[in-house]
Enzyme design. Structure first.
Site, PDB file in Angstrom:
ATOM      1  CG  ASN A   9      34.895  50.574  40.765  1.00  0.00           C
ATOM      2  OD1 ASN A   9      36.067  50.736  40.468  1.00  0.00           O
ATOM      3  ND2 ASN A   9      34.479  49.738  41.695  1.00  0.00           N
ATOM      4  NE  ARG A  90      38.803  51.147  43.177  1.00  0.00           N
ATOM      5  CZ  ARG A  90      38.795  49.831  42.980  1.00  0.00           C
ATOM      6  NH1 ARG A  90      37.748  49.244  42.454  1.00  0.00           N
ATOM      7  NH2 ARG A  90      39.845  49.123  43.315  1.00  0.00           N
ATOM      8  CG  HIS A 179      41.892  45.939  46.585  1.00  0.00           C
ATOM      9  ND1 HIS A 179      42.642  44.790  46.705  1.00  0.00           N
ATOM     10  CD2 HIS A 179      41.425  45.957  45.314  1.00  0.00           C
ATOM     11  CE1 HIS A 179      42.631  44.146  45.543  1.00  0.00           C
ATOM     12  NE2 HIS A 179      41.919  44.822  44.694  1.00  0.00           N
ATOM     13  CG  HIS A 206      39.521  42.919  48.012  1.00  0.00           C
ATOM     14  ND1 HIS A 206      38.366  43.645  47.861  1.00  0.00           N
ATOM     15  CD2 HIS A 206      39.902  42.570  46.760  1.00  0.00           C
ATOM     16  CE1 HIS A 206      38.047  43.732  46.577  1.00  0.00           C
ATOM     17  NE2 HIS A 206      38.974  43.084  45.879  1.00  0.00           N
ATOM     18  CG  LEU A 207      40.973  36.687  49.741  1.00  0.00           C
ATOM     19  CD1 LEU A 207      40.848  35.302  50.351  1.00  0.00           C
ATOM     20  CD2 LEU A 207      42.434  37.125  49.682  1.00  0.00           C
ATOM     21  N   GLY A 210      42.329  40.568  41.702  1.00  0.00           N
ATOM     22  CA  GLY A 210      43.396  41.180  42.488  1.00  0.00           C
ATOM     23  C   GLY A 210      43.068  40.949  43.946  1.00  0.00           C
ATOM     24  NE  ARG A 239      47.141  42.396  39.462  1.00  0.00           N
ATOM     25  CZ  ARG A 239      46.269  43.171  40.109  1.00  0.00           C
ATOM     26  NH1 ARG A 239      46.652  43.884  41.150  1.00  0.00           N
ATOM     27  NH2 ARG A 239      45.021  43.219  39.718  1.00  0.00           N
ATOM     28  NE  ARG A 283      33.895  31.342  39.386  1.00  0.00           N
ATOM     29  CZ  ARG A 283      33.175  32.365  38.933  1.00  0.00           C
ATOM     30  NH1 ARG A 283      31.883  32.416  39.156  1.00  0.00           N
ATOM     31  NH2 ARG A 283      33.764  33.321  38.244  1.00  0.00           N
ATOM     32  N   GLY A 331      36.795  35.607  48.316  1.00  0.00           N
ATOM     33  CA  GLY A 331      36.521  35.722  49.751  1.00  0.00           C
ATOM     34  C   GLY A 331      35.056  35.502  50.090  1.00  0.00           C
ATOM     35  CD  GLU A 332      31.701  39.344  48.214  1.00  0.00           C
ATOM     36  OE1 GLU A 332      30.742  39.067  47.475  1.00  0.00           O
ATOM     37  OE2 GLU A 332      32.283  40.444  48.198  1.00  0.00           O
ATOM     38  CD  GLU A 380      35.919  47.774  45.121  1.00  0.00           C
ATOM     39  OE1 GLU A 380      35.497  47.753  43.945  1.00  0.00           O
ATOM     40  OE2 GLU A 380      37.032  47.347  45.455  1.00  0.00           O
TER      41      GLU A 380
HETATM   42  N1  ADP Z   1      30.702  31.906  43.164  1.00  0.00           N
HETATM   43  C1  ADP Z   1      32.033  31.877  43.220  1.00  0.00           C
HETATM   44  N2  ADP Z   1      32.697  30.844  43.786  1.00  0.00           N
HETATM   45  C2  ADP Z   1      34.036  30.834  43.841  1.00  0.00           C
HETATM   46  N3  ADP Z   1      34.829  31.792  43.355  1.00  0.00           N
HETATM   47  C3  ADP Z   1      34.233  32.824  42.778  1.00  0.00           C
HETATM   48  C4  ADP Z   1      32.819  32.930  42.687  1.00  0.00           C
HETATM   49  N4  ADP Z   1      32.545  34.061  42.094  1.00  0.00           N
HETATM   50  C5  ADP Z   1      33.744  34.619  41.788  1.00  0.00           C
HETATM   51  N5  ADP Z   1      34.736  33.878  42.202  1.00  0.00           N
HETATM   52  C6  ADP Z   1      36.188  34.107  42.043  1.00  0.00           C
HETATM   53  O1  ADP Z   1      36.478  35.434  42.339  1.00  0.00           O
HETATM   54  C7  ADP Z   1      37.544  35.887  41.507  1.00  0.00           C
HETATM   55  C8  ADP Z   1      37.145  37.250  40.924  1.00  0.00           C
HETATM   56  O2  ADP Z   1      36.778  38.073  41.992  1.00  0.00           O
HETATM   57  P1  ADP Z   1      36.277  39.572  41.804  1.00  0.00           P
HETATM   58  O3  ADP Z   1      36.139  40.162  43.158  1.00  0.00           O
HETATM   59  O4  ADP Z   1      35.100  39.554  40.917  1.00  0.00           O
HETATM   60  O5  ADP Z   1      37.548  40.167  41.056  1.00  0.00           O
HETATM   61  P2  ADP Z   1      37.987  41.653  40.651  1.00  0.00           P
HETATM   62  O6  ADP Z   1      39.269  41.805  41.399  1.00  0.00           O
HETATM   63  O7  ADP Z   1      38.186  41.548  39.176  1.00  0.00           O
HETATM   64  O8  ADP Z   1      36.902  42.597  41.088  1.00  0.00           O
HETATM   65  C9  ADP Z   1      37.804  34.813  40.468  1.00  0.00           C
HETATM   66  O9  ADP Z   1      38.986  34.084  40.807  1.00  0.00           O
HETATM   67  C10 ADP Z   1      36.595  33.909  40.613  1.00  0.00           C
HETATM   68  O10 ADP Z   1      36.955  32.578  40.402  1.00  0.00           O
END
Ligand code: ADP
Ligand code: ADP
Lengths: 394, 394
Positions: A9, A90, A179, A206-207, A210, A239, A283, A331-332, A380
């Site tokens: 990836n 990917r 995505h 997907h948050l 990106g 973005r 965060r 999102g998670e 992914e």
């Molecule tokens: N434990 C967490 N609590 C809250 N937000 C988180 C946590 N872990 C990651 N994030 C947030 O997720 C975002 C990055 O997400 P990720 O899916 O890793 O991004 P990418 O699009 O680079 O794959 C950042 O804004 C980060 O603050």
């Protein structure tokens, strides 16, 4: 017989990798090479027995792949290179050509190269990855998973922009959606977990850094918020997402800047970072907002609002909503964001249990919610590995 | 005592006017000067007794106003210029300065002039109109109704773009929303006709050559689809509405064009016209589509879809929907478009009666529809005339 499949990836300055035993989907090793081309480049990996992070000068994707193959061997998950049956990549942009993953051929490589017009940052790195594996693992079967092909089911009324029609014909300007492996993974997982009936009309959010939202009807993508490129849609880390198109010529004239500079501003200086002035990391912004920083709070409010707008819009594509899924970094993990998003969705019958939400549980809806609300960690790489199996077993 | 109030609605190449007896709101004469500055310029008017259309060379807004004042006299609705108590002007852009209509002062004129940065086509023409009336009717009270001030209640989370925050501070880049007199008129009318309870959560669709959608909560605008400028939002006659912002630098580079040219393409060559390749007029496109023209059908489908997306999105701003209003050229007359829009809104409880819809009746919902669906002819000029009364009676 079980096969070892490597999922690759590649991002603009990183490579994530996972080696699976398929079809069991047993993860043997996962890792990533990060900050490629910079002085802080590093490589890390984890197996169920061991793990390590090494600072290492890595000039580019090809060098990183060389080291990744070394790790596969030295960590003991692979004795000989020939054990790796297939490698899945990917690739960001497949244009309108590919509705599914495909085996790498010279023609496919040529297309990926041509499509760098549409994805100048990512397609070249993806292609460099493919070429590196051709060199290092000449016997492995290589397969490409496109980041937009799951969205090939979006109908024309949703993918056309209201621009002169020739721009579509000549330059392939249309909505693609991205995505794809993530939206596909979480939507398939939700259908498996909750049943097809309860997930007929589904929106996947997907948050991450990106972000994109997809409308999934009976398992098929019917709309997705990223557009011609991954700049469009909801507010992201750096973005801007959707803005009034007139702002662009306005700024070009006002600031006396050219198309490159406006593109840079919209991709790198905007989003949560531009609004908050603090960071692109949710965060940090959340913690600043809790300490009373108004612009941090504003950034979160605008982010949440932009997501709500898409959820509302996509409900019309689905004529209702059965399941709402959150995935990726924010999102998670960001309970506050999920809770805020769901606040204005009463009218759809969305109701979450704040306790379950705080614990990032799989199902966070309240017992009397009409809509299922789920938190599903994305994967992914397993989609990439499954694609290798599908394509090579045909 | 009753007063004669003139409402002036200046476009880029036209002036519509209506003279009312206020507060009775009795229309004495209405008319328009069109195609100003071109060889096909003409002036037409109608009273309840007489009417006329004259081909007439009209170089600019000031010349047209000279003739309009002549007509007021020659048609007999005004004996002496001094009978005209007040003149109201619709001005496109008031920035963030004005939450209501205001009396014209040198300071207001200066602001309107400064705000031409935000509305280069319309503000100068509006200002020319104001100046012309100062000359021709020096004793009349002049009042300005801004095309965005009804939207001053949109909350910050909905009006901020996720761009570097300084663009908001330095250049006032934000969502403004336009078509204010129309959204205000039809939303007030709906509240009057159907009651406040049944219209708490309302979406108004102004669908004309320019189109915009507004979310109205308890009579107040809380979102509107046009943005920083009238280019954003849904698909329009010749304007593209929302597109992936990255398309703009892409096209500038690909076509080797500058900011002026891309602006022209997005404003004049896009929308229904660009997609259909036929016309910007919904009637012509609908008839072509009925005769099997696929691109005409596509243009209608994309138009309808873009409106549905906003209705869905705005339902989240309102947390539900009580009343849906259609107005302006297409909204008032195009039964096919209204019917198509309502097709995917089942989940909101929208159900229309196709017979009533075909007849453009005031209420077109089916008896068992949970949502009121109304067709209300707009009247921007009465809002302008009312504003003159409000401001001058304070
Ligand atoms: N434990 C967490 N609590 C809250 N937000 C988180 C946590 N872990 C990651 N994030 C947030 O997720 C975002 C990055 O997400 P990720 O899916 O890793 O991004 P990418 O699009 O680079 O794959 C950042 O804004 C980060 O603050
Ligand atoms: N009787 C009608 N039936 C269908 N469409 C109509 C009718 N009258 C006007 N329209 C449509 O309305 C649009 C113009 O709307 P209008 O409100 O007059 O525009 P403007 O934004 O210029 O004020 C055109 O697309 C036209 O096709």
């Amino acid at each position: 017989m079980s096969k070892k499949i490597l999922a690759i990836n590649s991002g603009s300055s990183s490579i994530k990798f996972k080696l699976y035993l398929m079809p069991e989907e047993k993860l043997l090793i996962s890792g990533s090479a990060e900050n490629l081309g910079s002085s802080t480049s590093q490589l890390s990996y984890k197996t169920d027995k061991t793990g390590e992070t090494r600072q290492l000068p890595l000039k580019n994707h090809s060098e990183a792949i060389d080291h990744i193959i070394d790790i596969l061997m030295s960590s003991g998950v692979v004795q000989d290179k020939s054990e790796i049956y297939g490698v899945g990549h990917r690739i960001s942009h497949g244009g309108s050509y590919y509705t599914h993953a495909v085996a790498v051929t010279p023609e496919v490589e040529k297309r990926i190269d041509e499509l760098k017009v549409l994805s100048p940052l990512h397609n070249p790195n993806g292609l460099a990855g493919i070429k590196a594996f051709e060199k290092f693992l000449p016997d492995a079967k290589e397969v490409v998973t496109f980041d937009n092909s799951f969205h090939h089911t979006i109908p024309k009324k949703a993918y056309m922009y209201a621009l002169p029609y020739e721009f579509y014909e000549k330059y392939q300007i249309r909505r693609y959606g991205f995505h794809a492996p993530s939206h596909q993974y979480v939507s398939e997982k939700a259908r498996e977990l909750f049943g097809k009936e309860k997930t007929r009309r589904m929106i996947t959010c997907h948050l991450g850094n990106g972000s994109s939202i997809s409308a999934i009807l009976d398992g098929k993508s019917v709309n997705s918020s990223m557009g011609f490129t991954p700049l469009a849609g909801v507010v992201m880390g750096t973005r801007c997402g959707d803005i009034d198109p007139e702002i662009i010529p306005f700024l070009e004239e006002k600031l006396n800047i050219d198309s490159h500079e406006i593109r840079r501003i919209m991709n790198e200086d905007s989003g949560l970072k531009g609004l908050s002035g603090i960071s692109n990391d949710e965060r940090e912004i959340e913690s600043a907002a809790k300490n009373g920083n108004e612009r941090a709070q504003l950034a979160l409010d605008v982010f949440v609002h932009s997501i709500q707008q898409y959820i509302g819009a996509y409900t019309t594509d689905l004529d209702g909503l059965d399941t709402l899924v959150f995935t990726a970094g924010i999102g998670e993990h960001a309970a506050y964001i999920r809770s805020q998003i769901c606040k204005n969705l009463d009218y759809l019958g969305v109701k979450i249990d704040e306790e379950k939400n705080k614990n990032n549980e799989l199902s966070i809806e309240a017992p009397d919610s009409k809509v299922k609300v789920a938190v599903i960690p994305t994967n992914e790489e397993i989609i990439i590995a499954r694609d290798v199996m599908k394509v090579t077993q045909q």
